[in-house]
Design a protein around this motif. Structure first.
Motif, short mmCIF file in Angstrom:
data_model
loop_
_atom_site.label_atom_id
_atom_site.label_comp_id
_atom_site.label_asym_id
_atom_site.label_seq_id
_atom_site.Cartn_x
_atom_site.Cartn_y
_atom_site.Cartn_z
N ALA A 95 0.74 -1.12 -1.80
CA ALA A 95 -0.09 0.41 -3.20
C ALA A 95 -1.47 0.44 -1.47
O ALA A 95 -1.44 1.54 -1.38
CB ALA A 95 0.01 -0.31 -4.39
N LEU A 96 -1.86 -1.20 -1.25
CA LEU A 96 -2.76 -0.57 -0.45
C LEU A 96 -2.82 0.32 0.74
O LEU A 96 -3.83 1.16 1.51
CB LEU A 96 -3.44 -1.71 -0.14
CG LEU A 96 -4.30 -3.00 -1.25
CD1 LEU A 96 -4.86 -3.87 -1.27
CD2 LEU A 96 -5.31 -1.89 -1.80
N VAL A 97 -1.45 -0.42 2.12
CA VAL A 97 -1.90 0.68 2.84
C VAL A 97 -0.88 1.92 2.36
O VAL A 97 -1.73 2.95 3.59
CB VAL A 97 -0.13 -0.32 3.36
CG1 VAL A 97 1.13 -0.01 2.99
CG2 VAL A 97 -0.26 0.79 4.89
N LEU A 98 -0.49 2.08 1.15
CA LEU A 98 -0.03 3.96 1.41
C LEU A 98 -1.57 4.26 0.77
O LEU A 98 -1.05 5.55 1.03
CB LEU A 98 1.19 3.84 0.17
CG LEU A 98 2.44 3.20 0.23
CD1 LEU A 98 3.55 2.96 -0.26
CD2 LEU A 98 3.18 4.50 1.82
N VAL A 150 -5.14 -7.86 5.76
CA VAL A 150 -4.32 -7.09 6.96
C VAL A 150 -3.69 -5.24 5.99
O VAL A 150 -4.18 -4.71 6.94
CB VAL A 150 -3.24 -7.80 6.67
CG1 VAL A 150 -2.09 -7.14 8.04
CG2 VAL A 150 -3.63 -8.99 7.66
N SER A 151 -3.59 -5.48 4.96
CA SER A 151 -2.98 -4.75 3.80
C SER A 151 -3.54 -3.46 4.23
O SER A 151 -3.63 -2.11 4.83
CB SER A 151 -2.30 -4.80 3.11
OG SER A 151 -3.37 -5.27 2.41
N THR A 152 -4.96 -3.19 4.33
CA THR A 152 -6.07 -2.30 3.87
C THR A 152 -6.51 -2.38 5.50
O THR A 152 -6.39 -1.01 6.05
CB THR A 152 -7.78 -3.24 3.19
OG1 THR A 152 -7.17 -3.88 2.07
CG2 THR A 152 -8.21 -1.78 3.39
N PHE A 176 3.44 2.08 -7.39
CA PHE A 176 2.78 0.54 -7.62
C PHE A 176 0.92 -0.37 -8.18
O PHE A 176 1.35 -1.13 -8.87
CB PHE A 176 2.71 0.16 -6.01
CG PHE A 176 4.03 -0.05 -5.08
CD1 PHE A 176 5.53 -0.62 -5.30
CD2 PHE A 176 3.91 0.61 -3.86
CE1 PHE A 176 6.29 0.11 -4.61
CE2 PHE A 176 5.12 0.76 -2.97
CZ PHE A 176 6.42 0.91 -3.82
N ILE A 177 0.39 0.34 -8.10
CA ILE A 177 -0.64 0.35 -9.35
C ILE A 177 -1.10 0.92 -10.47
O ILE A 177 -0.95 -0.80 -11.27
CB ILE A 177 -1.87 0.99 -8.91
CG1 ILE A 177 -2.82 1.30 -7.37
CG2 ILE A 177 -2.55 1.06 -9.65
CD1 ILE A 177 -3.46 -0.63 -7.06
N TYR A 178 -0.05 1.31 -11.08
CA TYR A 178 0.67 1.50 -12.05
C TYR A 178 0.99 0.03 -12.81
O TYR A 178 1.63 -0.75 -14.35
CB TYR A 178 1.10 2.44 -13.43
CG TYR A 178 0.82 3.88 -13.08
CD1 TYR A 178 -0.16 3.89 -14.33
CD2 TYR A 178 0.21 4.61 -12.24
CE1 TYR A 178 -1.08 4.72 -14.08
CE2 TYR A 178 -0.65 5.63 -12.96
CZ TYR A 178 -1.44 5.16 -13.89
OH TYR A 178 -2.11 6.48 -14.14
N SER A 188 0.73 8.26 -1.34
CA SER A 188 -0.73 7.52 -1.95
C SER A 188 0.20 8.01 -3.43
O SER A 188 -0.44 6.98 -4.38
CB SER A 188 -2.03 7.97 -2.29
OG SER A 188 -1.64 9.96 -2.68
N LYS A 189 1.35 8.87 -4.08
CA LYS A 189 2.06 8.80 -5.26
C LYS A 189 2.59 7.67 -5.39
O LYS A 189 2.85 7.26 -6.36
CB LYS A 189 2.45 9.63 -5.26
CG LYS A 189 1.47 11.07 -5.38
CD LYS A 189 2.79 12.33 -5.68
CE LYS A 189 1.60 13.27 -6.10
NZ LYS A 189 0.75 14.17 -5.14
N PHE A 190 3.13 7.42 -4.12
CA PHE A 190 4.28 5.75 -4.20
C PHE A 190 3.14 4.80 -4.34
O PHE A 190 3.40 3.83 -5.16
CB PHE A 190 4.88 5.63 -3.11
CG PHE A 190 6.18 6.45 -2.73
CD1 PHE A 190 7.17 6.51 -3.63
CD2 PHE A 190 6.10 7.63 -2.34
CE1 PHE A 190 8.33 6.76 -3.80
CE2 PHE A 190 7.15 9.11 -2.62
CZ PHE A 190 8.70 7.98 -3.10
#
Length: 416
Positions: A81-84, A279-281, A307-309, A301-303
């Motif tokens: 989620a963070l990278v996307l 690393v992801s950020t 993942f956040i949900y 970002s929708k994907f």
């Protein structure tokens, strides 16, 4: 509740049930009739995603105990989620958010540091036995672990347990207070995120900088819309989970490296999860300067939001509302403590006209750390998730020192 264990013990079945619940909530929130629209105008969708799994846990349908879902969510869904969600971030716009974000974060830290001893003093007035004890049984030692968790996170909490030598047999009570009180507060913040316009009006907040970030991303979406074909979908998938793999690879190398150095063996640098977040950020921010940022036009970002949900519904399974009756005295201490933290944040937010976003993220960067601060930030807008990460990293850095100061003050406030 089911005293013999949860009805569903298979993680695959639990995850499938959570996915169906999430889909149903999404449908009712976005495609249903006017009654549902009125309902979600009062109770935010993200809060419902959190509460329904908590009720399933409370009534013994599913359980987080013995489950690997949170491990998967934390180690896979969160970095993906963070990278996307940082792939197309406007870093200059984030920097223009100004100093109010830092101010509210530091106010949140101060609220935790002074809230602990004040909660002990208040509780001592009518129930001194709840916050008393001597030696390893002293309750203030256990509350020091709570301070570590509420300023930094799990690593800081473990450091406080080791440092103050609280009786491990009583430690589960502190974990219960941590989970119950922090999750009640998170539920309130999720509600506020869904009604942030009303809250901001009450605070008299200046939301210009935040509105600018949202506007920039919305303009970008309209300008760079791309078809989500299989190659682009594969690229989004590869970036997300390629980064997950890199996070764990570097975490496996860097965490033991710093663990082996005496000066950093007990620091956050020796924590594997810390490197996953960093690393992801960093990968997301780095990719935002390349042509890969165009994948946002295909819905990257929708994907990330999906993942956040999924993170939220899985976090909900960790909450058991019936646990409140098992440790009523300590739960009350935690509620008083959190009320001081939140009250101070609200007062300062009113004084400096800070948006509720800064209050919420500044609080969760302390109380929730990197596992939940991005969730709260993304509840306002996906583009704001990195703000939660950056403040949570600052919380990691301050966690040990703030918790030690809080522990010393609590030791002075504790009844003899």
């Amino acid at each position: 509740m089911n005293s013999t264990g949860p009805l569903i013990t298979n993680d695959a079945v639990s995850f499938g049930l959570l996915a169906l619940i999430l889909a149903l909530i999404m449908h009712t929130a976005n495609n249903a009739g006017p009654r549902w629209k009125r309902f979600y105008s009062i109770v935010p969708m993200l809060l419902i995603c959190y509460l329904i799994p908590s009720l399933l846990n409370t009534f013994g349908i599913i359980s987080s105990k013995g489950s690997g879902l949170w491990t998967i969510a934390k180690n896979y869904f969160l970095p993906a989620a963070l990278v996307l969600m940082t792939l197309s971030i406007d870093l200059k716009a984030i920097m223009r958010l100004g100093d109010k974000a830092i101010i509210m974060f530091l106010v949140g830290t101060v609220g935790i540091v002074i809230g602990g001893p004040l909660a002990i003093l208040i509780m001592s007035a009518f129930s001194p036995e709840t916050v008393g004890g001597v030696g390893p049984e002293a309750v203030w030692r256990g509350l020091a672990t709570l301070a570590g968790s509420w300023i930094g996170g799990g690593a800081n909490q473990a450091a406080m347990l080791e440092l103050y030598q609280y009786n491990p047999a009583n430690y589960s009570a502190m974990v219960t207070v941590d989970i119950i009180v922090a999750n009640i507060w998170m539920a309130f913040l999720l509600w506020g995120a869904g009604n942030n316009a009303k809250v901001d009006r009450w605070l008299g907040a200046d939301t210009t900088a935040i509105d600018d970030v949202k506007r920039r991303l919305e303009e970008y979406h309209g300008r760079e819309k791309l078809e989500l074909d299989l190659p682009r979908l594969t690229a989004i998938f590869a970036i997300a989970f390629g980064t997950v793999g890199l996070c764990h690879l570097l975490g496996d190398v860097l965490a033991p490296f710093f663990k082996a150095i005496p000066a950093t063996s007990d620091s956050i640098l020796a924590n594997h999860f810390f490197w996953i977040v960093i690393v992801s950020t960093t990968m997301g921010l780095g990719l935002s300067f390349t042509r890969f940022n165009k994948l946002e036009g295909a819905g990257a970002s929708k994907f990330g939001s999906l993942f956040i949900y999924l993170l939220v519904v899985i976090i909900g399974t960790k909450m058991d509302v019936m646990k409140i009756v098992e440790q009523p005295g300590l739960i009350l201490v935690g509620i008083i403590w959190m009320s001081i933290h939140s009250g101070l944040l609200i007062i300062v937010a009113k004084m400096i006209r800070a948006p509720f976003f800064f209050l919420a993220v500044g609080s969760k960067a302390n109380v929730g750390g990197a596992a939940s601060a991005p969730i709260i930030a993304a509840a306002f807008h996906p583009s704001l998730a990195p703000v939660g990460v950056l403040l949570a990293v600052l919380g990691y850095a301050l966690g040990t020192y703030g918790a030690m100061l809080c522990a010393w003050l609590m030791s002075l406030a504790a009844p003899v």
